[in-house]
Enzyme design. Sequence first.
Site, PDB file in Angstrom:
ATOM      1  N   LYS A   2      33.766 -29.307   4.035  1.00  0.00           N
ATOM      2  CA  LYS A   2      32.897 -30.172   4.833  1.00  0.00           C
ATOM      3  C   LYS A   2      33.614 -31.487   5.001  1.00  0.00           C
ATOM      4  CE  LYS A   2      28.010 -31.325   4.579  1.00  0.00           C
ATOM      5  NZ  LYS A   2      27.340 -30.782   5.733  1.00  0.00           N
ATOM      6  N   GLY A   3      33.555 -32.055   6.185  1.00  0.00           N
ATOM      7  CA  GLY A   3      34.236 -33.339   6.400  1.00  0.00           C
ATOM      8  C   GLY A   3      33.473 -34.201   7.379  1.00  0.00           C
ATOM      9  N   ARG A   4      34.115 -35.293   7.739  1.00  0.00           N
ATOM     10  CA  ARG A   4      33.563 -36.249   8.703  1.00  0.00           C
ATOM     11  C   ARG A   4      33.266 -35.575  10.044  1.00  0.00           C
ATOM     12  NH1 ARG A   4      36.843 -38.159  12.240  1.00  0.00           N
ATOM     13  NH2 ARG A   4      38.626 -37.451  11.048  1.00  0.00           N
TER      14      ARG A   4
ATOM     15  N   VAL B 137      33.792 -26.311   7.888  1.00  0.00           N
ATOM     16  CA  VAL B 137      34.651 -25.146   8.114  1.00  0.00           C
ATOM     17  C   VAL B 137      34.085 -23.944   7.345  1.00  0.00           C
ATOM     18  CG1 VAL B 137      36.979 -24.177   7.944  1.00  0.00           C
ATOM     19  CG2 VAL B 137      36.697 -26.625   8.351  1.00  0.00           C
TER      20      VAL B 137
ATOM     21  N   LYS C 223      35.841 -23.748  12.507  1.00  0.00           N
ATOM     22  CA  LYS C 223      35.468 -25.151  12.326  1.00  0.00           C
ATOM     23  C   LYS C 223      34.358 -25.472  13.304  1.00  0.00           C
ATOM     24  CE  LYS C 223      38.444 -28.816  13.130  1.00  0.00           C
ATOM     25  NZ  LYS C 223      39.400 -29.882  12.773  1.00  0.00           N
TER      26      LYS C 223
ATOM     27  N   ASP D  47      46.508 -38.441  11.927  1.00  0.00           N
ATOM     28  CA  ASP D  47      45.660 -38.307  10.729  1.00  0.00           C
ATOM     29  C   ASP D  47      46.314 -37.368   9.723  1.00  0.00           C
ATOM     30  OD1 ASP D  47      43.517 -38.891   9.091  1.00  0.00           O
ATOM     31  OD2 ASP D  47      42.116 -37.532  10.107  1.00  0.00           O
TER      32      ASP D  47
ATOM     33  N   GLY E  56      32.694 -32.212  10.665  1.00  0.00           N
ATOM     34  CA  GLY E  56      31.815 -31.052  10.655  1.00  0.00           C
ATOM     35  C   GLY E  56      32.082 -30.176   9.446  1.00  0.00           C
TER      36      GLY E  56
END
Length: 345
Positions: A25-27, A31, A44, A146, A29
């Site tokens: 889980k990230g900024r 996966v 994703k 990034d 959304g």
Amino acid sequence: SGQGAPVCVQRTIAREIKQLEKLAKGRYGTVYKGEYKTQFVAVKKFHTKEEDSWKREVELYNTQSLAHTNILRFIAADNRDNGVATELWLVTDYHENGSLYDFLSSNVLTEEMCVNMAFSIVSGLHHLHQEIDGLVTKKRTIAHRDIKSKNILVTKDFQCCIADLGLACECGPNGTILAGSVESELTPSAVAQMSTVGTVRYVAPEFLKLEVQNELFNPFMDLTKADIYSTALVLWELLNRTVGFFGSDAESVPEYQQPYDGMVQSEPTIPDMKRIVVDQRQRPPIPSTISERLSTGANEAPSSENRLDILVGIVNECWTEKPATRLKALRIKKDLIPLLTVNDP
Ligand code: ADE
């Protein structure tokens, strides 16, 4: 051009995927692991507010030649209205070793693994940065913007591949941003989007300076140089988990650390990073035995004896304050080739 299938085919693929467990889980959304026919895939799903990231990533995969062993392989993209919101999917290869961040948190590396992983990361980066203007294959210079260990995946044979192109941008051959096809047509919204930096901890010195002075993004900066700085931090993360870096046995390998852990708080701000990186000119720690050997010029020809020293020398040349003095990805690749282990019988 590109290897992307037409959208209708992609959609058919996406809709035949059986969804399995959540992976990360990230900024942006979440996966998920999925299953398409007989293979595992990664799905994703972007937050609706991250539509720009989804568009950016899908567009790059569909228009640029990104087929490379060290770049996460694209399979399909889909957007569908579920009645409440639009679901934005990006389907790629699944790698059971997860991200480099996960991998380094629970594994130590041999020197061979360290050098091979470093080479694979830099090979992927070189492909992104390289402009290809062939008869068949064409691609622009792409700055990732990034690069970090959470955005790199580890394959089952311990190669790395670069993922997450949501902030990536197409550049002119000198690494400056290309918005649309004409450089002079930088719209205010394009400049605003480009001013969003990646992950604060990995932001290059030239960006830390800008943000504090409240300047707008400088459209003449070479964005590939900022990727090189972030990559140097990732190479340090590899070194920090390699047997022989801090000591000669596995017990002497420190716990996994993010770059600048212990030097900044856990969620550093831009001013925090500027103080350490620009004002105090600090970098993640290198054992003094290695720095001393490097400063006395004790290293000559690359050999299996001094591989980690040479890698440290490269890292030093990639995280310099001045962007122009950082090595190019191709130079790093060439310098690493003599250090690679060839598994000949
Ligand atoms: N975590 C995030 N992306 C992934 C992928 N493609 N494979 C495995 N784990 C992941």
